[in-house]
Design a protein around this motif. Structure first.
Motif: not given
Ligand SMILES: Cc1cc2nc3c(=O)[nH]c(=O)nc-3n(C[C@H](O)[C@H](O)[C@H](O)COP(=O)(O)O)c2cc1C
Length: 279
Positions: A14-20, A66-68, A94-97
């Motif tokens: 996973f990639f997560s810059a701000t934690g979501n 991944f985030p979008i 799965f994405f967070t956005y």
């Protein structure tokens, strides 16, 4: 499902810059742990981690998170995926956005993963407070929350049923976006028309811990001068992790109503969006 699942080994990059995205990844991990399924987390947010060799084929299946960014997975994540060969392996994404323009992400991700020889069996999208809320927007604040995590647990179990072959249905097709890839590439530049001042600190209060430089996913931050250079992707990892909270960009709160107007949405409509599973 229990006996067959026990022998499975799942990788969650996973990639997560701000934690979501990390929050959702942790909920998925916990659900798999509770079912006695072996899980390995792989945080690819750091530049150095994405440079490392990854022996993906030692796992039975992969769940990418991944985030979008600008309607697709972040460019750095797509480039990382292009280095992998799934060799027919089943995977899910799965994405967070932050509430806007998420459909192209699913379409382009399916296209990319199939090119890399993965079989994509499910996807999901989860609401996550928009990164740019830190500069003045008000998009899906306080998400992901328990209602999103409940859907994440359901997504985990439905995805496992497909990994195990208990559910033999195939993931449906996503609608092809009306815009060309080159137009999406162009849209990536939009962030810099908003974020004109790249992350910068107030020098006076800085303890010079250097975390901003260490954590930057693209080696754009120079802790000694306290500002990011033009490699910056505006992911805000430095801002989110600064112990003194002194990194900032320009204030973009004035563009929030315009953002709602462009997407023909009200604040209430954005806040009432729900996370979703695609099977
Ligand atoms: C450069 C950039 C572009 C983004 N573009 C979108 C977008 O097109 N649509 C959207 O809903 N959210 C967008 N977001 C918000 C993120 O997708 C959202 O906040 C996400 O949950 C961040 O994940 P993280 O906390 O794991 O880094 C963007 C964020 C960044 C930093």
């Amino acid at each position: 499902m229990r006996d067959k699942a026990k022998n499975m080994s799942i990788l969650i990059p996973f990639f997560s810059a701000t934690g979501n995205t990390k929050k959702v990844a942790n909920v998925i991990k916990k659900k798999l742990d509770d079912s006695n399924i072996s899980v390995t987390m792989l945080d690819i947010t750091s530049y150095s981690r994405r440079e490392e060799d990854i022996f993906i084929n030692q796992y039975d299946a992969v769940i990418f998170g991944f985030p979008i960014y600008s309607m697709r997975a972040p460019r750095v994540c797509r480039e990382w995926l292009e280095t992998l060969d799934g060799k027919g392996m089943k995977c899910s994404v799965f994405f967070t956005y932050g509430g806007f323009g998420k459909d192209p992400a699913h379409y382009f991700m399916k296209e990319l993963l199939e090119k890399q020889n993965f079989e994509l069996i499910s996807t999901a999208e989860f609401l996550g407070a928009h990164t740019f809320n830190r500069s003045g927007w008000k998009a899906v604040v306080n998400r992901p929350n328990e209602s999103d995590f409940k859907i994440a647990r359901d997504y985990t179990m439905k995805t496992m049923e497909r990994f195990l072959g208990n559910d033999l249905n195939k993931l449906g097709e996503f609608e092809k976006p009306i815009y060309k890839k080159s137009q999406f590439d162009q849209a990536e530049k939009y962030r810099f028309s908003l974020i004109r001042q790249l992350p910068t600190r107030n020098l006076k209060n800085c303890s010079m811990c250097g975390l901003c430089e260490k954590l930057c996913p693209v080696n754009a931050m120079d802790a000694s001068i306290g500002t990011a250079n033009n490699r910056c992707i505006a992911c805000f990892r430095c801002i989110a992790n600064c112990p003194e909270g002194i990194l900032h960009t320009n204030d973009i709160s004035g563009s929030w109503n315009k953002k709602l107007e462009t997407h023909r949405m009200t604040q209430e409509e954005v806040e009432s969006l729900e996370s979703k599973i695609y099977l």
